[in-house]
Design an enzyme around this catalytic site. Structure first.
Site, PDB file in Angstrom:
ATOM      1  N   HIS A  98       0.788  -1.315   0.013  1.00  0.00           N
ATOM      2  CA  HIS A  98      -0.104  -0.063   0.011  1.00  0.00           C
ATOM      3  C   HIS A  98       0.920   1.303  -0.019  1.00  0.00           C
ATOM      4  O   HIS A  98       1.922   1.319   0.672  1.00  0.00           O
ATOM      5  CB  HIS A  98      -0.967   0.021   1.217  1.00  0.00           C
ATOM      6  N   HIS A 100       0.866   5.137   1.235  1.00  0.00           N
ATOM      7  CA  HIS A 100       0.256   6.362   2.029  1.00  0.00           C
ATOM      8  C   HIS A 100       0.386   7.494   1.407  1.00  0.00           C
ATOM      9  O   HIS A 100       1.571   8.065   0.758  1.00  0.00           O
ATOM     10  CB  HIS A 100       1.076   6.512   3.292  1.00  0.00           C
TER      11      HIS A 100
END
Ligand code: AMP
Length: 112
Positions: A98, A100
């Site tokens: 992922h 951020h």
């Protein structure tokens, strides 16, 4: 499928969607560390950046480009930060790749 981000991307766990397409899903971080804190994940399960292969190059580029698109949509014209934590020493706590996206305040350097 036990991965929490796979379940979020599939709509099986509630989240606040920010952006989505066939390959990726972006949603608000549940524990925001900045006024804007968005997570951008591939729908495909990739455990971490270090598990991405050469065949993921286009997907990785799409994740980065999407971060910039969301930053534009959020009006982060003064700047923002994109972070990928990879592995325990990198501070990764959810084992699904992922990005951020942080914005809305002055970032500090170096990160902790
Ligand atoms: P990392 O530490 O880089 O693996 O980042 C994981 C991020 O996922 C943290 O910022 C958490 O606050 C966030 N997070 C964990 N569970 C959820 C959830 N159910 N919805 C939204 N964000 C989450």
């Amino acid at each position: 499928m036990s991965c929490i981000f796979c379940k979020i991307a599939a709509g099986e766990i509630p989240s606040t969607a920010v952006h989505e397409d066939a390959r990726i899903y972006a949603f608000a971080d549940v524990n925001p560390r900045a006024p804007v804190h968005i997570l951008i994940v591939p729908r495909e399960h990739i455990g971490s950046l270090s598990e991405a292969g050469a065949h993921h190059g286009d997907l990785l580029g799409h994740l980065l480009w999407t971060a910039a698109e969301i930053a534009r949509e959020k009006g982060l014209g003064k700047g923002y930060r994109v972070v990928i934590n990879s592995g325990p020493d990198g501070g990764q706590t959810v084992d699904h790749l992922h990005l951020h996206l942080f914005g809305g305040r002055q970032m500090t350097w170096p990160p902790g």
